[in-house]
Design a protein around this motif. Structure first.
Motif, mmCIF file in Angstrom:
data_model
loop_
_atom_site.group_PDB
_atom_site.id
_atom_site.type_symbol
_atom_site.label_atom_id
_atom_site.label_comp_id
_atom_site.label_asym_id
_atom_site.label_seq_id
_atom_site.Cartn_x
_atom_site.Cartn_y
_atom_site.Cartn_z
ATOM 1 N N ALA A 178 -28.940 27.601 -24.774
ATOM 2 C CA ALA A 178 -27.678 28.144 -24.259
ATOM 3 C C ALA A 178 -27.900 28.893 -22.953
ATOM 4 C CB ALA A 178 -27.041 29.062 -25.304
ATOM 5 N N ASP A 179 -29.026 29.589 -22.829
ATOM 6 C CA ASP A 179 -29.333 30.299 -21.588
ATOM 7 C C ASP A 179 -29.594 29.325 -20.436
ATOM 8 O OD1 ASP A 179 -29.092 32.760 -22.823
ATOM 9 O OD2 ASP A 179 -31.229 32.888 -23.317
ATOM 10 N N ARG A 180 -30.251 28.221 -20.725
ATOM 11 C CA ARG A 180 -30.503 27.225 -19.685
ATOM 12 C C ARG A 180 -29.195 26.595 -19.213
ATOM 13 N NH1 ARG A 180 -35.184 23.265 -21.569
ATOM 14 N NH2 ARG A 180 -35.056 22.651 -19.368
ATOM 15 N N HIS A 181 -28.279 26.336 -20.135
ATOM 16 C CA HIS A 181 -26.966 25.849 -19.749
ATOM 17 C C HIS A 181 -26.255 26.882 -18.867
ATOM 18 C CE1 HIS A 181 -26.727 22.113 -21.920
ATOM 19 N NE2 HIS A 181 -27.014 22.679 -23.073
ATOM 20 N N LEU A 182 -26.406 28.135 -19.216
ATOM 21 C CA LEU A 182 -25.775 29.198 -18.442
ATOM 22 C C LEU A 182 -26.329 29.229 -17.011
ATOM 23 C CD1 LEU A 182 -23.813 31.605 -18.606
ATOM 24 C CD2 LEU A 182 -25.768 33.033 -19.241
ATOM 25 N N ALA A 183 -27.642 29.127 -16.890
ATOM 26 C CA ALA A 183 -28.253 29.132 -15.558
ATOM 27 C C ALA A 183 -27.774 27.944 -14.735
ATOM 28 C CB ALA A 183 -29.776 29.107 -15.687
ATOM 29 N N GLU A 184 -27.685 26.783 -15.332
ATOM 30 C CA GLU A 184 -27.209 25.589 -14.618
ATOM 31 C C GLU A 184 -25.766 25.758 -14.173
ATOM 32 O OE1 GLU A 184 -27.700 22.090 -16.920
ATOM 33 O OE2 GLU A 184 -29.844 21.889 -16.466
ATOM 34 N N THR A 185 -24.946 26.339 -15.022
ATOM 35 C CA THR A 185 -23.535 26.510 -14.693
ATOM 36 C C THR A 185 -23.368 27.510 -13.559
ATOM 37 O OG1 THR A 185 -23.013 26.063 -17.020
ATOM 38 C CG2 THR A 185 -21.252 26.944 -15.666
ATOM 39 N N VAL A 186 -24.165 28.565 -13.564
ATOM 40 C CA VAL A 186 -24.139 29.525 -12.453
ATOM 41 C C VAL A 186 -24.559 28.843 -11.157
ATOM 42 C CG1 VAL A 186 -25.243 31.582 -11.499
ATOM 43 C CG2 VAL A 186 -24.483 31.563 -13.891
ATOM 44 N N ALA A 187 -25.589 28.018 -11.213
ATOM 45 C CA ALA A 187 -26.089 27.335 -10.019
ATOM 46 C C ALA A 187 -25.034 26.421 -9.405
ATOM 47 C CB ALA A 187 -27.345 26.547 -10.355
ATOM 48 N N ARG A 188 -24.137 25.897 -10.229
ATOM 49 C CA ARG A 188 -23.108 24.989 -9.736
ATOM 50 C C ARG A 188 -21.833 25.720 -9.309
ATOM 51 N NH1 ARG A 188 -24.033 21.190 -14.945
ATOM 52 N NH2 ARG A 188 -25.912 20.094 -14.249
ATOM 53 N N LEU A 189 -21.801 27.021 -9.517
ATOM 54 C CA LEU A 189 -20.598 27.791 -9.216
ATOM 55 C C LEU A 189 -20.371 27.870 -7.713
ATOM 56 C CD1 LEU A 189 -18.349 29.579 -10.435
ATOM 57 C CD2 LEU A 189 -19.906 31.528 -10.178
ATOM 58 N N ASN A 190 -19.139 27.662 -7.302
ATOM 59 C CA ASN A 190 -18.764 27.779 -5.890
ATOM 60 C C ASN A 190 -18.467 29.242 -5.592
ATOM 61 O OD1 ASN A 190 -17.766 27.615 -3.324
ATOM 62 N ND2 ASN A 190 -16.063 26.245 -3.802
ATOM 63 N N PHE A 191 -19.439 29.931 -5.032
ATOM 64 C CA PHE A 191 -19.295 31.359 -4.803
ATOM 65 C C PHE A 191 -18.369 31.672 -3.627
ATOM 66 C CE2 PHE A 191 -23.073 31.230 -7.401
ATOM 67 C CZ PHE A 191 -22.974 32.383 -8.170
ATOM 68 N N THR A 192 -18.044 30.679 -2.834
ATOM 69 C CA THR A 192 -17.123 30.913 -1.714
ATOM 70 C C THR A 192 -15.671 30.877 -2.166
ATOM 71 O OG1 THR A 192 -17.016 28.552 -1.123
ATOM 72 C CG2 THR A 192 -18.779 29.885 -0.123
ATOM 73 N N ASN A 193 -15.432 30.347 -3.349
ATOM 74 C CA ASN A 193 -14.077 30.271 -3.881
ATOM 75 C C ASN A 193 -13.792 31.553 -4.657
ATOM 76 O OD1 ASN A 193 -11.615 29.660 -4.997
ATOM 77 N ND2 ASN A 193 -12.283 27.786 -6.042
ATOM 78 N N GLN A 194 -12.939 32.393 -4.115
ATOM 79 C CA GLN A 194 -12.653 33.677 -4.723
ATOM 80 C C GLN A 194 -11.373 33.674 -5.553
ATOM 81 O OE1 GLN A 194 -14.836 36.238 -4.621
ATOM 82 N NE2 GLN A 194 -16.167 34.778 -3.564
ATOM 83 N N ARG A 195 -10.758 32.504 -5.719
ATOM 84 C CA ARG A 195 -9.550 32.442 -6.528
ATOM 85 C C ARG A 195 -9.883 32.763 -7.982
ATOM 86 N NH1 ARG A 195 -7.050 26.648 -5.373
ATOM 87 N NH2 ARG A 195 -9.260 26.144 -5.671
ATOM 88 N N PRO A 196 -8.961 33.429 -8.691
ATOM 89 C CA PRO A 196 -9.216 33.754 -10.096
ATOM 90 C C PRO A 196 -9.527 32.502 -10.914
ATOM 91 C CG PRO A 196 -7.277 34.914 -9.295
ATOM 92 C CD PRO A 196 -7.656 33.920 -8.230
ATOM 93 N N SER A 197 -10.537 32.594 -11.738
ATOM 94 C CA SER A 197 -10.956 31.481 -12.586
ATOM 95 C C SER A 197 -11.550 32.054 -13.852
ATOM 96 C CB SER A 197 -11.985 30.609 -11.863
ATOM 97 O OG SER A 197 -12.688 29.786 -12.761
ATOM 98 N N THR A 198 -11.075 31.591 -14.989
ATOM 99 C CA THR A 198 -11.563 32.143 -16.255
ATOM 100 C C THR A 198 -13.066 31.976 -16.390
ATOM 101 O OG1 THR A 198 -9.447 31.683 -17.345
ATOM 102 C CG2 THR A 198 -11.365 32.026 -18.756
ATOM 103 N N VAL A 199 -13.558 30.766 -16.157
ATOM 104 C CA VAL A 199 -14.992 30.519 -16.285
ATOM 105 C C VAL A 199 -15.755 31.200 -15.157
ATOM 106 C CG1 VAL A 199 -16.792 28.761 -16.340
ATOM 107 C CG2 VAL A 199 -14.626 28.349 -17.516
ATOM 108 N N GLY A 200 -15.238 31.094 -13.926
ATOM 109 C CA GLY A 200 -15.915 31.715 -12.795
ATOM 110 C C GLY A 200 -16.017 33.223 -12.945
ATOM 111 N N ASP A 201 -14.939 33.854 -13.367
ATOM 112 C CA ASP A 201 -14.963 35.310 -13.566
ATOM 113 C C ASP A 201 -15.920 35.686 -14.691
ATOM 114 O OD1 ASP A 201 -13.070 35.423 -11.581
ATOM 115 O OD2 ASP A 201 -11.375 35.745 -12.928
#
Length: 214
Positions: free
Chosen positions: A155-178
């Protein structure tokens, strides 16, 4: 997790067994007319099922085979299949039917988190599942809470992968992103790195942690 998936699929079959599968579905006469289910491309059928082909009872009758096929092949699109549910107002269905679908969703999600890399047929990972759950009309927080409580290396490895794919330039509210940007996520990744610092995936954990520090 295989037993949980098997049990969940059996529950779906039992819950919807009273809806007979028709060999021929009525279709819009202006579109494609009657459809022979056994001879029809299943992916194409999911697009029109409940819309221009078949009734709500037909959706329920075919739901067990569609949910099972999602796990056994990559021929279907989870967003399309699960997107049928809110269209058919599934939260108004009998409780046993709702509970069967809920159990299926829970079992699939837990199975995806239990392994890394994880793929269950058409579900290629957590992101694919969360998109499909959202299409089903579900609050993704329900599944993020499970992720929070699943403190395992996979589960932690999935979390790291999901963070790596996150678009940090997109500041619009997002449930998963937040949820990913929380201090709790950063702290979890740090603890995971301390636990797995000598593993092949330690760098992935560290890089995801660094991304969240910026």
């Amino acid at each position: 997790m295989e037993n949980e998936l098997t049990t969940a699929l059996a529950g779906v079959r039992d819950a919807f067994a009273r809806y007979p599968r028709r060999a021929v579905l009525d279709g819009c006469p202006h579109c494609e007319g009657s459809v022979l289910v056994d001879e029809h491309d299943l992916f194409s059928l999911t697009i029109s099922l409940g819309n221009t082909v078949g009734s709500r009872a037909d959706v329920k009758a075919l739901l067990p085979v569609l949910l099972e096929r999602l796990l056994g092949s990559d021929e279907l699109e989870p967003v399309i299949v699960l997107g049928k549910l809110p269209y058919e107002e599934w939260r108004t269905w009998p409780r046993v039917e709702q509970e069967a679908v809920d159990a299926y969703l829970d079992a699939v999600w837990q199975a995806l988190l239990a392994d890394h890399p994880s793929r269950l047929g058409s579900f290629t990972g957590p992101a694919t599942f969360l998109d499909a759950a959202r299409a089903a009309g579900e609050r993704v927080e329900r599944f993020l809470d499970v992720w929070d409580a699943t403190l395992t290396p996979s589960a932690d490895r999935h979390l790291a992968e999901t963070v790596a794919r996150l678009n940090f330039t997109n500041q619009r509210p997002s449930t998963v992103g937040d949820w990913l940007r929380r201090a709790a996520t950063r702290d979890r990744l740090h603890r995971a790195w301390e636990r797995d610092y000598d593993s092949l995936w330690a760098d992935d954990l560290a890089q995801a942690y660094d991304l969240l520090r910026v």
